[in-house]
Design a protein around this motif. Structure first.
Motif, PDB file in Angstrom:
ATOM      1  N   ARG A  48      64.309  70.476 -14.728  1.00  0.00           N
ATOM      2  CA  ARG A  48      64.090  70.336 -16.147  1.00  0.00           C
ATOM      3  C   ARG A  48      62.633  70.654 -16.483  1.00  0.00           C
ATOM      4  O   ARG A  48      62.342  71.377 -17.427  1.00  0.00           O
ATOM      5  CB  ARG A  48      64.448  68.911 -16.579  1.00  0.00           C
ATOM      6  CG  ARG A  48      65.093  68.881 -17.945  1.00  0.00           C
ATOM      7  CD  ARG A  48      65.735  67.564 -18.278  1.00  0.00           C
ATOM      8  NE  ARG A  48      64.957  66.427 -17.904  1.00  0.00           N
ATOM      9  CZ  ARG A  48      65.431  65.388 -17.234  1.00  0.00           C
ATOM     10  NH1 ARG A  48      66.684  65.391 -16.858  1.00  0.00           N
ATOM     11  NH2 ARG A  48      64.674  64.368 -16.933  1.00  0.00           N
ATOM     12  N   LEU A 105      62.115  74.186 -16.544  1.00  0.00           N
ATOM     13  CA  LEU A 105      62.669  74.797 -17.753  1.00  0.00           C
ATOM     14  C   LEU A 105      61.722  74.605 -18.927  1.00  0.00           C
ATOM     15  O   LEU A 105      61.451  75.534 -19.683  1.00  0.00           O
ATOM     16  CB  LEU A 105      64.030  74.174 -18.080  1.00  0.00           C
ATOM     17  CG  LEU A 105      65.210  74.667 -17.264  1.00  0.00           C
ATOM     18  CD1 LEU A 105      66.470  73.900 -17.639  1.00  0.00           C
ATOM     19  CD2 LEU A 105      65.436  76.157 -17.506  1.00  0.00           C
ATOM     20  N   TYR A 106      61.218  73.384 -19.049  1.00  0.00           N
ATOM     21  CA  TYR A 106      60.281  73.110 -20.131  1.00  0.00           C
ATOM     22  C   TYR A 106      59.071  74.037 -20.035  1.00  0.00           C
ATOM     23  O   TYR A 106      58.636  74.620 -21.022  1.00  0.00           O
ATOM     24  CB  TYR A 106      59.808  71.652 -20.085  1.00  0.00           C
ATOM     25  CG  TYR A 106      60.871  70.654 -20.477  1.00  0.00           C
ATOM     26  CD1 TYR A 106      61.795  70.946 -21.479  1.00  0.00           C
ATOM     27  CD2 TYR A 106      60.947  69.419 -19.860  1.00  0.00           C
ATOM     28  CE1 TYR A 106      62.766  70.042 -21.833  1.00  0.00           C
ATOM     29  CE2 TYR A 106      61.922  68.499 -20.210  1.00  0.00           C
ATOM     30  CZ  TYR A 106      62.830  68.814 -21.193  1.00  0.00           C
ATOM     31  OH  TYR A 106      63.793  67.915 -21.546  1.00  0.00           O
ATOM     32  N   ILE A 144      58.703  78.874 -27.317  1.00  0.00           N
ATOM     33  CA  ILE A 144      59.029  78.280 -28.615  1.00  0.00           C
ATOM     34  C   ILE A 144      57.755  78.127 -29.447  1.00  0.00           C
ATOM     35  O   ILE A 144      57.733  78.415 -30.651  1.00  0.00           O
ATOM     36  CB  ILE A 144      59.714  76.909 -28.423  1.00  0.00           C
ATOM     37  CG1 ILE A 144      61.071  77.104 -27.727  1.00  0.00           C
ATOM     38  CG2 ILE A 144      59.905  76.199 -29.761  1.00  0.00           C
ATOM     39  CD1 ILE A 144      61.773  75.821 -27.361  1.00  0.00           C
ATOM     40  N   SER A 157      65.571  70.881 -28.004  1.00  0.00           N
ATOM     41  CA  SER A 157      64.843  71.476 -26.888  1.00  0.00           C
ATOM     42  C   SER A 157      64.583  70.441 -25.798  1.00  0.00           C
ATOM     43  O   SER A 157      64.171  70.763 -24.702  1.00  0.00           O
ATOM     44  CB  SER A 157      63.509  72.051 -27.368  1.00  0.00           C
ATOM     45  OG  SER A 157      62.755  71.037 -27.994  1.00  0.00           O
ATOM     46  N   ARG A 158      64.860  69.153 -26.096  1.00  0.00           N
ATOM     47  CA  ARG A 158      64.710  68.081 -25.103  1.00  0.00           C
ATOM     48  C   ARG A 158      65.809  68.180 -24.050  1.00  0.00           C
ATOM     49  O   ARG A 158      65.603  67.868 -22.888  1.00  0.00           O
ATOM     50  CB  ARG A 158      64.814  66.726 -25.835  1.00  0.00           C
ATOM     51  CG  ARG A 158      64.693  65.520 -24.939  1.00  0.00           C
ATOM     52  CD  ARG A 158      63.217  65.229 -24.712  1.00  0.00           C
ATOM     53  NE  ARG A 158      62.996  63.995 -23.987  1.00  0.00           N
ATOM     54  CZ  ARG A 158      63.040  63.901 -22.668  1.00  0.00           C
ATOM     55  NH1 ARG A 158      63.342  64.946 -21.935  1.00  0.00           N
ATOM     56  NH2 ARG A 158      62.796  62.750 -22.072  1.00  0.00           N
ATOM     57  N   ASN A 159      66.979  68.611 -24.530  1.00  0.00           N
ATOM     58  CA  ASN A 159      68.147  68.706 -23.659  1.00  0.00           C
ATOM     59  C   ASN A 159      68.060  69.997 -22.844  1.00  0.00           C
ATOM     60  O   ASN A 159      68.094  71.100 -23.385  1.00  0.00           O
ATOM     61  CB  ASN A 159      69.404  68.702 -24.534  1.00  0.00           C
ATOM     62  CG  ASN A 159      70.667  68.698 -23.708  1.00  0.00           C
ATOM     63  OD1 ASN A 159      70.704  69.236 -22.615  1.00  0.00           O
ATOM     64  ND2 ASN A 159      71.701  68.085 -24.246  1.00  0.00           N
ATOM     65  N   SER A 160      67.990  69.838 -21.523  1.00  0.00           N
ATOM     66  CA  SER A 160      67.722  71.012 -20.692  1.00  0.00           C
ATOM     67  C   SER A 160      68.862  72.021 -20.745  1.00  0.00           C
ATOM     68  O   SER A 160      68.652  73.204 -20.512  1.00  0.00           O
ATOM     69  CB  SER A 160      67.451  70.593 -19.258  1.00  0.00           C
ATOM     70  OG  SER A 160      68.523  69.842 -18.765  1.00  0.00           O
ATOM     71  N   ILE A 185      59.121  76.077 -23.446  1.00  0.00           N
ATOM     72  CA  ILE A 185      58.340  75.476 -24.550  1.00  0.00           C
ATOM     73  C   ILE A 185      57.210  76.410 -25.010  1.00  0.00           C
ATOM     74  O   ILE A 185      57.021  76.587 -26.225  1.00  0.00           O
ATOM     75  CB  ILE A 185      57.800  74.079 -24.140  1.00  0.00           C
ATOM     76  CG1 ILE A 185      58.964  73.119 -23.875  1.00  0.00           C
ATOM     77  CG2 ILE A 185      56.858  73.524 -25.206  1.00  0.00           C
ATOM     78  CD1 ILE A 185      59.742  72.685 -25.095  1.00  0.00           C
TER      79      ILE A 185
END
Lengths: 614, 368
Positions: free
Chosen positions: A572, A575-576, A583, B73-76, A580
């Protein structure tokens, strides 16, 4: 009939084993080399274990002529730092079959010390070379022997015996035997490797014929407690064993020779005095409590014979017929058999019958078996349909069979005493596994002692996952009494239990890198075959294995889900870290701003949260 | 007068564009602020699942219900599609600002310049629909157009608004093959026309025939080839012709269940576009070919296939097919289990359809 019997009697144990060497694992050069290695290494480890010495075993295999193709003669030397063997026992220990110190009931790798002699025997047959034994029990003087085995006579032939000064205690055995290292090599290397895992308190070195050196240093600094020798359990007994135990329980009628008479005189405090029969009896009555059993028996006999020492010298007791209350003896003077009546009211009568018929059933049970007290003994007598005071010596064959069967069936005996077992212990096992496999996760368990058919056993298990373990698991490492079981896996009870496991239930999928180590300790491992490679599926053992494995599997599952969470969190975070910023970039242009929003702190916080979770 | 009208229209176009850009900016600013405040940004997207598509009798089209899905966007598992959506908004903003147009396929490839991965075009198409739903605007509004396949012909003057052509005018009867209905036409100002009706026809072949037979002149009409199911740009244009120019719209299709539904989509939209308004011409009329026409005009027929029959049954449960000719014709199709194409009229001569059938239908349309 009689001639066949005679022939049987003529075969010495050496010859018997020579003829049946397949049974002991000496069927071909490959197998024989491996078996010989095992027998010597295990003897060394056993010897050290018993004396509480950290074993340091050095094994080497050298080809006599390295140019020759396999199979060919090899020199196998196993050297240890154990207690050594006293000089006088060496020839017998290595030059006869069935000589050994392992007859007691306790856990040891080998039994009876048979295998080592078999290896020597095999070496002698295939190369006609003697065995070299060097032994030092004190670390100062070392006895060096060159021995051959006289197969027919089951006797050692000492070719050479010298002594020399040394600085180290221990035993070294070297034999020459025909072997096939090309084929047995990997097996032997596996054996050494796996042995060092289950013996983490030992240092084992192996020099192979190709010049490779395998060295496994000890990784724990505590010896597991040595097993104690204990009496057998009632459930693990058969008629033959009872018969042998009865012999021990009975007292021989002492031979009344000069030495015996001298002893009686001394115990009665007679000195040189010659007392008449009545005088002797009076003295005996006064000192009765201090007299030993053989002396009491002699006095009792004299009381019925009404003889003094002189007369006693001229007869030989033939039989004591308890039921007819008659005492038979041979009179040397008249050269004929005579008898006297015995008064059953006399206190001496009881002394004699007790001697002849041995212990009572209850005494026999409480004294010669483990975990039977007087109450249980009486209860058992009732269960089996014997009077508690029944003398063992008065049992008929049928009664013995009945006794043996009842002993098996009676359920109120306490379970066998496990103090004769020597499990490795959770801590050393865990250390061993961690050192060997360098896993990410390791968990071990020692199950409480249990018993099958009167033999106590303890199951120890370990499970390890990840790290440097190769995929394709479960890789199962099986041990019994600290011996690695390398072959015939298919029919083994451990494999059966492992294969029954549904690993997906424990969150283990795909090609998992994981290892299962099992160690069964027992006074008698129920091997399926004489090769000692696989354990039969006794329900009691299977149950303990199953419970142990379930416990460990649950621990592993807990670890796996934690690991899964950590992996997810990492994924995760990645991914962030990837999305991010994108975005941020798009939102900046969309909102008509020039400076990107400060999202870095957000990503860092996310990582910290994940770390806490994992 | 004319210049004022044109000014008005131009203003209107600019307003439309501004509203899109404002909406995009508003969403972008929200995301920007969330990030700045250390919050994971999220979008609320009206749900397009079957359970949330309802028929609105009042406005006579399918619309979306109230349920919405949150994309965070919190939810992977949503992060990727969130980023894709964000990129599309960003891309749409650029397109609109620069007045450039793009196709669905284009979008799919453009994404790769920004490290945004789409598995395939259907994934990017889906994201485009997501953005439509969020903005409640068709993709054409943010300059993403489908491939063009429909065309228009007739006396209609237009004025381009796209960059490089601003102010340029054109009469759509100048070229006998007709004009492709693309972004420049859809966004053009509709200046004036002598036509009194719009005839939308399903097939290119018949469109050519109609032009040849001067149906535009004979019946004072603008002819539009929908090329099968009318694309959204065509539907937008139909709506504009109806709303802005006050022209009635009639639809002529093959005599089968698919034809009937082509007309229905022009009239009241499709469930697929339930998230969009302003794509329908509720007053549009389907004038043929009806199932009842098959017998009436003794048209050569072909039997219905199984999928035709299945489609009939499907449409029977559609609320829009519960009354009037829609229900009646559907029932007849099911009864006769045969269908006829527009070309079937050629059995009675090539001009039969324009000289006999069309006048009758135009007459009839007045009473529908």
């Amino acid at each position: 009939m009689s001639s066949i019997k005679e022939k049987f009697n003529q075969i010495s144990p050496s010859e018997f084993f020579y003829r049946n060497r397949d049974l002991a694992g000496f069927s071909n050069p490959t197998r024989s080399l491996y078996t010989a290695v095992r027998e010597f290494v295990e003897n060394s480890l056993d010897a050290c274990d018993q004396k509480g010495i950290f074993p340091d075993v050095h094994m080497s295999i050298k080809a006599v002529d390295s140019e020759k193709p396999d199979p060919k003669p090899y020199i196998l030397t196993v050297k240890d730092n154990g207690p050594g063997i006293e000089s006088k026992h060496v020839p017998l220990a290595f030059g006869t079959v069935l000589y050994g110190s392992k007859f007691g009931l306790k856990q040891a790798r080998g039994m009876f010390g048979l295998g080592a002699t078999m290896a020597i025997l095999y070496g002698q047959i295939t190369t006609n070379k003697p065995v070299f034994v060097k032994s030092s029990t004190d670390g100062k003087i070392q006895d060096e022997f060159e021995l051959l085995l006289d197969i027919q006579k089951n006797k050692p032939v000492i070719l050479k015996h010298t002594t020399k000064e040394v600085t180290k205690r221990g035993l070294s055995v070297s034999i020459c035997l025909e072997g096939d290292y090309a084929k047995a090599g990997s097996k032997i290397k596996d054996y050494v490797y796996e042995t060092s895992l289950i013996t983490p308190y030992a240092t084992i070195t192996f020099d192979d014929p190709k010049g490779e050196k395998f060295h496994y240093s000890k990784i724990v600094n505590e010896m597991p407690p040595a097993p104690t020798i204990i009496r057998p359990h009632a459930h693990g007994i058969d008629v033959e064993t009872i018969r042998r135990m009865m012999v021990e329980s009975q007292f021989e009628i002492p031979t009344i020779d000069d030495a015996m008479v001298e002893k009686v005189r001394k115990d009665l405090g007679l000195g040189k005095k010659n007392l008449a029969f009545t005088g002797i009896m009076d003295k005996a009555k006064k000192r009765w409590k201090t007299l030993s059993r053989p002396v009491r028996v002699v006095i009792a006999l004299m009381s019925f014979l009404k003889m003094d020492f002189d007369k006693l010298n001229k007869i030989r007791i033939e039989d004591i017929d308890v039921s007819n209350k008659k005492l038979f003896y041979w009179d040397f003077g008249d050269s004929q058999s005579k008898s006297v009546e015995m008064d059953s009211e006399s206190p001496y009568y009881k002394q004699l019958t007790g001697t002849i018929q041995g212990e009572t059933l209850t005494t026999f049970l409480t004294k010669r078996f483990q975990r039977i007290g007087p109450t249980t003994a009486v209860k058992f007598a009732e269960f089996a349909g014997f009077k508690p005071e029944k003398r063992m010596g008065s049992m008929t064959n049928q009664e013995l069979v009945k006794l043996s069967e009842s002993l098996q069936k009676f359920e109120d005996f306490l379970s066998p005493d496990p103090s004769c077992l020597a499990p490795l212990g959770e801590e050393p096992l865990e250390k061993g596994i961690k050192k060997f496999f360098k896993p990410d996760f390791c968990e071990v368990i020692q199950r409480p002692a249990s018993a099958y058919s009167g033999f106590p056993f303890i199951v120890e298990m370990g499970i390890a996952y990840g790290g440097e373990i190769r995929p394709g698991g479960p890789h199962v490492y099986r041990y019994a009494n600290r011996i690695p079981l390398l072959y015939d896996e298919g029919s083994d009870v451990v494999l059966k239990v492992v294969n029954d496991s549904d690993w997906t239930r424990y969150k283990i999928k795909g090609d998992p890198p994981f290892v299962i180590v099992t160690h069964i300790c027992s006074t008698r491992i129920p091997y399926k075959t004489v090769g000692k490679e696989n354990v039969a599926d006794r329900p009691e053992i299977e149950r303990e294995l199953r419970l142990g494995l379930q416990f460990l599997s649950r621990k592993l599952a807990a670890y796996m889900s934690k690991r899964g969470q950590a992996e997810m969190a990492k994924k995760r975070a990645n991914l962030y870290a990837k999305y991010i910023p994108l975005i941020a970039q798009f939102s900046t242009e969309l909102s008509g701003k020039t400076k990107e929003p400060n999202y870095k702190k957000m990503l860092e916080e996310e990582l910290i949260v994940d770390d806490k979770q994992s | 007068m004319t210049t004022n009208k044109a000014k008005d229209r131009k203003l209107k176009t600019n307003e439309k564009q501004k509203s899109i850009i404002d909406a995009l900016k508003m969403h972008g600013a929200k995301v920007y602020d969330d990030l700045e405040n250390g919050q994971f940004p999220k979008f609320s997207i009206p749900s397009r699942s079957v359970s949330n598509i309802v028929y609105d009798k009042k406005i006579r089209q399918y619309i979306l219900g109230n349920s919405a899905a949150l994309r965070s966007s919190r939810n992977s598992s949503q992060l990727r599609s969130f980023t894709q959506l964000m990129w599309l908004a960003f891309f749409a903003n650029r397109l609109t600002q620069e007045k450039k147009s793009s196709t669905l396929r284009d979008v799919y490839y453009s994404s790769q310049a920004f490290d945004i991965e789409f598995e395939d075009q259907s994934e990017s198409d889906n994201i485009i629909v997501d953005l439509e739903a969020i903005l409640s605007k068709p993709r054409e509004d943010f300059h993403i157009f489908p491939e063009e396949r429909s065309s228009i012909f007739g006396d209609l003057n237009i004025e381009y608004t796209i960059p490089g052509y601003e102010g340029k005018t054109m009469n759509l009867s100048n070229h006998p093959d007709g004009y492709a209905i693309g972004p420049s036409l859809t966004t053009a100002e509709l200046l004036d026309t002598s036509a009194e009706i719009v005839i939308a026809i399903e097939k290119g072949g018949l469109f050519t025939r109609f032009v040849e037979e001067q149906v535009d002149k004979k019946f004072k009409s603008i002819i539009i080839n929908t090329g099968g199911q009318a694309p959204r740009s065509t539907r937008t244009l139909l709506k504009r012709l109806h709303d802005e120019m006050g022209l009635p719209v009639i639809v002529l299709t093959d005599g089968d269940v698919y034809g009937e539904h082509i007309a229905m989509v022009i009239k009241s939209g499709s469930a697929n576009a339930a998230h969009l308004r302003d794509l329908t011409v509720p007053d549009a009329k389907w004038v043929g070919v009806w199932a009842t026409d098959i017998e009436k005009f003794k048209l050569p027929t072909i039997p219905m296939t199984e999928s035709d029959i299945k489609r009939c049954h499907d449409l029977q449960s559609d609320p829009r097919y519960q009354e009037g000719i829609w229900k009646k014709e559907l029932d007849v199709f099911l009864k006769i289990k045969r269908k006829a194409e527009l070309e079937a009229f050629s059995k009675y001569g090539l001009t039969n359809i324009t000289e006999k059938y069309l006048p009758q239908k135009l007459e009839l349309a007045k009473s529908l």
